[in-house]
Write an enzyme that holds these catalytic residues in place. Sequence first.
Site, short mmCIF file in Angstrom:
data_model
loop_
_atom_site.label_atom_id
_atom_site.label_comp_id
_atom_site.label_asym_id
_atom_site.label_seq_id
_atom_site.Cartn_x
_atom_site.Cartn_y
_atom_site.Cartn_z
N GLU A 1 0.77 -1.23 -0.03
CA GLU A 1 -0.19 0.00 -0.04
C GLU A 1 0.90 1.16 0.04
O GLU A 1 1.66 1.47 0.93
CB GLU A 1 -0.89 0.01 1.15
CG GLU A 1 -1.75 -1.26 1.02
CD GLU A 1 -2.73 -1.03 0.03
OE1 GLU A 1 -3.09 -0.08 -0.59
OE2 GLU A 1 -3.03 -2.35 -0.28
N CYS B 1 -1.44 9.21 3.74
CA CYS B 1 -1.44 8.57 2.59
C CYS B 1 -2.73 9.14 1.66
O CYS B 1 -2.84 9.07 0.57
CB CYS B 1 -1.59 7.03 2.57
SG CYS B 1 -2.55 6.56 3.94
#
Length: 434
Positions: A189, A226
């Site tokens: 990720e 993020c």
Amino acid sequence: LESARNDVCALAAQETALTIAELEPEFGRAVGTLRMFAGLVRAGSTLADIHSPPEAAPIGPNHPLRRILVPIGPVAVFGASNFPLAYGVLGGDTASALAAGCAAIVKEHPAHPELGRRLAQIAREACAGVAEDAVQYLEAPDVHDHTLAASLVTHPALAGVGFTGSVAGGIALAELARTRPVPIPVFAEQGSLNPVAVLPAALGGQAREIAHSLAGSILLRHGQQCTKPGLILLAEGQGADELTRALAEALRAGPARRPLAPWIGSAYLGRLRACEATARFIVGREQPTDGTTRPALLEASSASDLFLSGSESRGYPTLLEETFGPAAVVVCVDATRLPEMLAALPGALTGTVWASAEEQRGELFGRVFGALVSRAGRVIINGVPTGVRVSPAMTHTGPWPASNHPEASAVGPAAVLRWLRPVTVQGTINGDRG
Ligand code: NAP
């Protein structure tokens, strides 16, 4: 873990420069995620047992079949600097690996080593007498030394890797895993641009409120998220100027803060300099020299400037890469071109659209929504992308470069599926069909 809450949050704050107010909800998320996976295990739902008894008109031979899920084996966990609890030693990757029945071997993050060691000690105490080695911890305090990471990923006993971090880190680990004699999966990720599109009527009616929401989202945790909105596409017109002015004002008022680690601050400043090749600063050109960093807002003069390569590139034009920190790029575009522009952006964890109720009934909204669905793992309507709910409907991944596994969410109960593989048993043992 819960009984060490104050201790753990204080240590995290000291090492990462995140505030206790920012870390408390993250602590709750880490504990909540462990409890959620414990619930799945108790309910037996990680086994996903499926029976196909003989039937009257089978497709193929009429064998009795039973499909079960089994753990893949030991999993290495690489957490990110910015969520030391939710993606740390006892974060979502470890919790989901344990729920699958896999041991987790966590590589220390050099931005918060003391916290990592404390969490590892808590894990050891919690597992004592039950599963001694279920959570293991490898100290690796040198940020420039990747030899330990390499020996972990290439160790013959390892079966998978959970990685949360930069695109460059994800690529490096996936390459190591791919070229092993026995390749193993890496679920990476990674960083994300998180585009936001604001349609004309929303801009006309709510420019200041939207600017306020976006500024709050960019400034939270000093932009080191993020899911931080990194690119804001505004439909050309008066509202666009108003939103840009209000956003600039709010970011200018944002504090100078110490980044998560010195090298993260240097990378932020490097990215700002690189973006200057194709965009102009509205806020944040002058940065402190005392180790803190300030928010920044840049403007690209036209949509096509976004697609120009700057001085630094890792596969995408400079303005289309993530800047990890409190910075965003704004650009005004002809509203009718929004769908094609959004569809041409790199894959992202999230994509956001702001639209009035009337606009949501129109064709432009439908095309913008469709473009966001094609490029992001989560689409947000009239909201901000920061703040991730841990629940069955959550998707936390996205098309490359946001992740190398856009089909597998890192958040929510589905995250356990990354560490399980199906096995079908054909026939019965001593005639037992149970
Ligand atoms: P990072 O520098 O990639 O570090 C993550 C981990 O991977 C660290 O343990 C790091 O160790 C290791 N690593 C990095 N490059 C490596 C290499 N070439 N070989 C071996 N190991 C390597 O990322 P970060 O600065 O901690 O985190 C910030 C990034 O994570 C941002 O891009 C952010 O968007 C992303 N992020 C993504 C998510 C998500 O869910 N998609 C969540 C949080 C953060 P060393 O430090 O020793 O290199």
